[in-house]
Design an enzyme around this catalytic site. Structure first.
Site, PDB file in Angstrom:
ATOM      1  N   CYS A  25      32.803  31.777  46.359  1.00 50.13           N
ATOM      2  CA  CYS A  25      32.860  30.919  45.174  1.00 50.13           C
ATOM      3  C   CYS A  25      32.680  31.719  43.892  1.00 50.13           C
ATOM      4  O   CYS A  25      32.415  32.908  43.899  1.00 50.13           O
ATOM      5  CB  CYS A  25      31.751  29.883  45.277  1.00 50.13           C
TER       6      CYS A  25
ATOM      7  N   ALA B 185      29.511  33.702  43.514  1.00 51.17           N
ATOM      8  CA  ALA B 185      29.536  34.970  44.240  1.00 51.17           C
ATOM      9  C   ALA B 185      30.276  36.033  43.436  1.00 51.17           C
ATOM     10  O   ALA B 185      29.886  37.197  43.409  1.00 51.17           O
ATOM     11  CB  ALA B 185      30.185  34.791  45.614  1.00 51.17           C
TER      12      ALA B 185
ATOM     13  N   ARG C 148      24.908  43.213  49.443  1.00 56.79           N
ATOM     14  CA  ARG C 148      26.242  43.716  49.132  1.00 56.79           C
ATOM     15  C   ARG C 148      26.338  45.242  49.131  1.00 56.79           C
ATOM     16  O   ARG C 148      27.413  45.793  49.042  1.00 56.79           O
ATOM     17  CB  ARG C 148      26.707  43.136  47.791  1.00 56.79           C
TER      18      ARG C 148
ATOM     19  N   HIS D 203      34.435  36.335  38.368  1.00 49.44           N
ATOM     20  CA  HIS D 203      34.690  37.618  37.704  1.00 49.44           C
ATOM     21  C   HIS D 203      35.021  37.363  36.238  1.00 49.44           C
ATOM     22  O   HIS D 203      34.496  38.010  35.340  1.00 49.44           O
ATOM     23  CB  HIS D 203      35.898  38.343  38.319  1.00 49.44           C
TER      24      HIS D 203
HETATM   25  S1  SF4 Z   1      38.042  42.861  44.889  1.00 50.12           S
HETATM   26 FE1  SF4 Z   1      37.373  43.898  44.337  1.00 50.12          FE
HETATM   27  S2  SF4 Z   1      37.087  44.614  46.534  1.00 50.12           S
HETATM   28 FE2  SF4 Z   1      36.836  43.722  46.570  1.00 50.12          FE
HETATM   29  S3  SF4 Z   1      34.639  44.094  45.994  1.00 50.12           S
HETATM   30 FE3  SF4 Z   1      36.060  43.605  44.198  1.00 50.12          FE
HETATM   31  S4  SF4 Z   1      35.468  42.910  43.592  1.00 50.12           S
HETATM   32 FE4  SF4 Z   1      35.175  43.459  45.752  1.00 50.12          FE
END
Ligand code: SF4
Ligand code: SF4
Lengths: 462, 537
Positions: B55, B58, B89, B187
């Site tokens: 989500c 996260a 993580r 993000h």
């Molecule tokens: S997509 Fe990128 S790979 Fe995967 S950790 Fe990033 S944030 Fe993750």
């Protein structure tokens, strides 16, 4: 490591948590649901919860943990998740074909107030398939509450009284323990010559063998027929009141099956209590096989007593497990001086016999004063330890930060254990489980003594 | 082995109608002869489908904010969300002088029923007071989880008041899990706020030296960023900050002074890269430090950008030395891996990045995809203008930045920029699909149903994805490699990382444990044996 944790304990009154010793309800519900044969747990909320719960269970068991989600988006969270759930039910049966779908809620669907039973009634469910649910709002209780709620839902949905006379069988509710523990409980019941229905039963599901073939629904798990039949049992044995008693009580209410509530049988005394209860209820004699195991346990406890007698211990984790561990270390002559759980301490909301009371009663009879607290966190445990150091720490993986910071021997017991393998296959219940626990405790203490010994004090025989 | 259109059709037919319609757009067989091949991405997962996606929370707290070590990250919500993002993580962080490191701590407002009913603002404020008193952080983040948005807690107001009360920065992120369709929304939310309130708030006016760079979208999983920094520093680069692996608020504030931004994970950080360019004039370069050849290419691209013979010379020296050191080792491992096939399904960049490294070991990727990427991560940034916004992407507020009146400056003439863009991926990402071969499968948001079906059809020798698939695949007797957590190994980036990866992948193939799956009695006939003389059967 945990460099900023102050030694001085200032009261934190906000009710917030720093370094939790509990997690949320759905993960417990998901685990319990996996203990039904052919069941796919379903998380009714947004994807993140389901992903987190699957991740953590997978890390703990190192086995596939399958579960689906209602994949809420903003729309669903405004208009309710009913439509998502209906779509999910349809897709789950078409794509993954489980016998049973066990829905649990999340903070989101609980806050919205989705009516799950109503949605289940309106959903397209294929002939012969079963959908049931438990409400598991994470803003109450902990993962133990979630486990308890899902286990109780098995009773409220399925248990039926269909025979006039109760059958000579026991309902065995094992509580939130590993499949290794469940197997051991079954072995003990079989050794006693008793017929039982264990629910939930995750053995054979989350400890499934490597065969070269992936089975989405492995062999293990209690069947729905067995769950129905729990209403006909003579008695229910609830092990671990925080995780099991609610289901036992529901069975009593619904089908008039009386229950005995005992501690999770960790250690000699709790295992004795369990066998005595079975003996009393079924006039079944304890077989020599178990008596011999008990004798062996007492033998090793005595043989090695000077390794652990009077050693100070801190214990944290889930309330049922912590209660069992506390009783066991007391029987070894150890001194549990810090005992903590993150789960709120009243027995499922009632104020009857709290976690603290239960532990304090045990300590009192042993003449020990200790810090005892429910609904607390690992920051507080760490602060206690800074003020009153211990020789040993027992708890789940998250204790490793404290163990490293304070350089304390550490025995991993409970949920979750993310940094060691195989533990979920090995029991801590029963006499054999107690022997294994004792070996872990003993080895941790002796390894430390070896590590710290000066060359001239380094002992070959200990 | 490649998949045929017919086999793919048969697979679609097993799906419920609506889902089939949806999934057709997310699955394609690469065909380079077509002028363009569009894939649908960053759209909703169909409910009931077992997805790997997480989500927005996260993506925001877990991915982007979590690794910033000197901030206290408070999760405002019930206990679970904070618990699961505590330490799991593998974003490693070192304690530095004058930079605190709160990585071993998890902070949750632990919302209870009464907070849901009456609101959790007071509790959040109280927690901020307590952590300031106890830990004296320089800055705090608040990340909201699902119920917070619904009950209407104004976390921005709480943050603002706390900021005034304590005189430290307190940032609020409305990253409720239902926002968007995956981690990706988170993000974006994290990027926006860091850009608006952290980047550029430091006092530095000038770069700390020649060749000053930021590394963006690198999270130091298993120590990746430390390995990358090792050779970058040796070559002569000055690293102003890393976003966000082993990152520090103290350093990120000065990100504006760097002369180049490297972008490793495009998906999770491209918003910041773009906005820094607009606001401060710093161009960004797409790099890939996974795999020896990709690392070398990235280093050469960087040297091309800075265009300095000294730097180029040093770059080539380091490349030559590292290559001579690691290649023979990798070649040994490649003998075990050669002629094998892989599935590579990871978050938003690794599904692409690891294909090159697999290839260096002689492993061909036959299926690849992303869990939460967008079309541009597949097809390249040129499709961005064509991407339709929908109800889910619209609820992530975007914001515009303007050139900073005093700090904006061009790092080179526009002509030079254009010239460079012809040579290196400056401000551009060409996407994953370009690198795949005709006949390869590209799957967005791969689900459990498809995982099983595609494995049956293509029988890969190794499956690279995450923890939720790992044991599913292993039960089938196929090695599974976690590319989020590296199976607790690493680093996998850079030169040393490639060696580690080669070692780990060969170990997965070479482990004798695979030989014991079938019990001997399953293959031997049951003979009624008699014990012969000498105890032999
Ligand atoms: S997509 Fe990128 S790979 Fe995967 S950790 Fe990033 S944030 Fe993750
Ligand atoms: S606390 Fe609530 S929102 Fe967070 S993971 Fe658990 S169920 Fe999901």
């Amino acid at each position: 490591m945990l460099d900023y944790t102050p030694k001085e304990i200032k009261k934190r009154s906000s009710g917030t948590v720093i370094n939790p010793a509990k997690t949320c309800q759905p993960i417990g519900a998901m685990y319990a649901a996996l203990g039904i044969h052919g069941c796919l747990p379903h998380s009714h909320g947004s994807q993140g919860c389901c992903s987190f719960h699957r991740m953590h269970l997978t890390r703990h068991f190192r086995d596939p943990i399958m579960a689906s989600t209602s994949s809420f988006t903003e729309g669903a969270s405004v208009f309710g998740g009913g439509a998502n759930l209906k779509t999910a039910i349809k897709n789950v049966f078409t794509l993954y074909n489980p016998d049973v779908m066990a829905i649990h809620t999340t903070c989101l669907s609980e806050t919205i107030g989705d009516d799950i039973p109503a949605t289940i009634r309106q959903a397209e469910i294929p002939e012969g398939k079963i959908v049931f649910h438990a409400n598991t709002p994470s803003y109450q209780g902990s993962h133990i509450t979630g486990f308890s709620n899902m286990t109780k839902a098995m009773v409220t949905y399925f248990s039926e009284k269909t025979t006039e006379q109760p059958k000579e069988q026991t309902n065995l509710i094992p509580g939130f323990v590993n499949p290794g523990d469940m197997r051991e409980l079954k072995r003990i019941f079989e050794a006693m010559g008793l017929t039982y229905i264990m629910f939930p039963d995750t053995s054979g599901v989350v400890d499934s063998p490597m065969t070269g073939k992936f089975e989405m629904y492995p062999k293990g798990g209690v069947t729905i027929d067995q769950l129905k039949d729990t209403g006909n049992s003579k008695i229910t044995l609830s092990l671990g009141r925080f995780s099991s008693e609610a289901a036992a009580e529901a069975l009593k209410k619904k089908c008039k099956v009386p229950f005995i509530s005992l501690k999770t049988p960790i250690g000699i005394k709790a295992t004795d209590d369990m066998l005595m209860a079975l003996r009393g209820s079924f006039a079944a004699e304890v077989p020599y096989e178990l008596e011999e195991e008990r004798g062996q346990l007492v033998d090793v406890m005595t043989d090695a007593h000077f390794h652990f007698h009077n050693k100070k211990v801190a214990i944290f984790g889930d309330p049922d497990i912590v209660a069992g561990l506390t009783e066991f270390v007391l029987s070894l002559g150890m001194k549990p001086i810090h005992i903590l759980t993150g789960t709120p301490g009243g027995a499922l909301g009632s104020k009857m016999y709290s976690f603290e009371d239960e532990i304090n009663d045990m300590l009192q009879s042993a003449g020990i004063t200790a810090n005892v607290k429910a609904d607390s966190d690992l920051l507080e445990l760490h602060q206690w330890i800074k003020n009153q150091p211990v020789d040993l720490l027992i708890g789940n993986t998250y204790g490793k930060y404290i163990a490293k910071a304070e350089d304390i021997p550490f025995v991993r017991v409970g949920f979750p254990i993310l940094d060691r393998a195989i533990h979920s296959y090995m029991p801590i219940v029963g006499y054999r489980g107690a022997m294994r626990l004792l070996e872990m405790i003993d080895n941790a203490l002796l390894d430390r003594a070896d590590r710290d010994a000066a060359d001239e004090d380094f002992e070959l025989v200990m | 082995m490649a998949i045929t259109e017919k086999e793919l059709e048969e697979l679609f037919e097993k799906m419920p109608k609506k889902m089939e319609k949806n999934r057709r757009k997310h699955i394609m067989i690469k065909n380079g002869e077509l002028e363009s091949q569009a894939i649908e991405a960053n759209t909703r997962t169909v409910p009931g489908v077992i997805t790997n996606r997480g989500c927005a929370y996260a993506g925001c707290k877990g991915v982007v904010l979590g690794p910033i070590k000197d901030m206290i990250h408070i999760t405002h919500g019930p206990i679970g969300c904070a618990f699961y993002t505590w330490g799991a993580r593998r974003n490693k962080a070192k304690t530095e002088e004058n930079v605190k490191n709160f990585m071993n701590y998890a902070f949750s407002t632990n919302m209870q029923e009464k907070d849901i009913v009456f609101g959790g603002e007071k509790k959040l404020a109280a927690m901020i007071d307590e952590v300031v008193d106890m830990f004296h952080p320089n800055a705090i983040t608040i990340s909201a989880t699902c119920p917070v948005g619904l009950i209407g807690d104004d976390i921005n107001a709480v943050a603002k008041a706390a900021q005034e009360r304590h005189g430290i920065q307190v940032l609020a992120f409305s990253c409720e899990g239902y926002k968007g369709v995956s981690q990706s929304a988170g993000h974006h939310i994290a990027n926006n706020n860091l850009m608006a309130n952290v980047i550029g708030t430091g006092d530095m006016e000038k770069a700390p030296g020649k060749y000053s760079i930021n590394i963006l979208g690198e999270y130091n999983i298993g120590g990746d960023s430390w390995e990358i920094e090792r050779f970058l520093k040796e070559i002569g680069y000055n690293i102003v900050c890393v976003m966000t692996g082993d990152g520090a608020w103290e350093h990120i504030r000065n990100a504006h002074v760097a002369d180049l931004n490297l972008v490793q994970c495009h998906r999770s950080i491209n918003y910041i890269a773009e906005k820094i360019q607009t606001k401060y004039g710093t161009p960004w370069l797409k790099v890939n430090f996974v795999g020896v050849q990709s690392t070398i290419k990235s280093l050469r691209d960087m040297a091309t950008y800075f265009d300095d013979p000294e730097l180029t010379k040093k770059t080539e020296e380091v490349i030559e030395r590292e290559l001579a050191r690691v290649q023979p080792v990798i070649d040994q491992y490649a003998k075990i891996c050669n002629n094998k096939t892989a599935f590579c399904f990871v978050g938003g960049s690794r599904g692409h990045h690891y294909q090159g490294l697999f290839r260096e070991l002689g492993i061909e990727t036959v299926l690849a995809g992303y869990e939460f990427a967008h079309r541009d991560d597949y097809e390249g940034r040129e499709v961005i203008p064509d991407i339709k916004t929908d109800a889910d992407s619209k609820n992530i507020p975007d914001f515009q930045v303007e050139p900073d009146p005093s700090r904006f400056h061009l790092r080179m003439s526009p002509e030079k920029m254009e010239e460079l863009k012809q040579k290196i991926p400056l401000g551009d990402y060409a996407g994953m699909n370009l690198e795949m071969k005709d006949g390869d499968l590209i799957v967005d948001d791969l689900n459990h149903f498809e995982t099983e079906e595609f494995i049956k059809l293509l029988q890969p020798d190794i499956f690279a994805s995450g923890i939720k698939d790992k044991y599913v695949v292993q039960k089938m007797g196929i090695p599974a490699k976690q590319l989020h957590s590296y199976d607790y190994s690493g680093p996998y980036a850079g030169f040393n990382g490639a060696v580690n990866f080669a070692r780990d992948v060969s170990m997965a193939f070479a482990s004798p444990t695979w030989n014991y799956i079938t019990p001997p009695w399953k293959t031997a006939p049951l003979l009624e044996g008699e014990f012969g003389e000498g105890g032999k059967a």
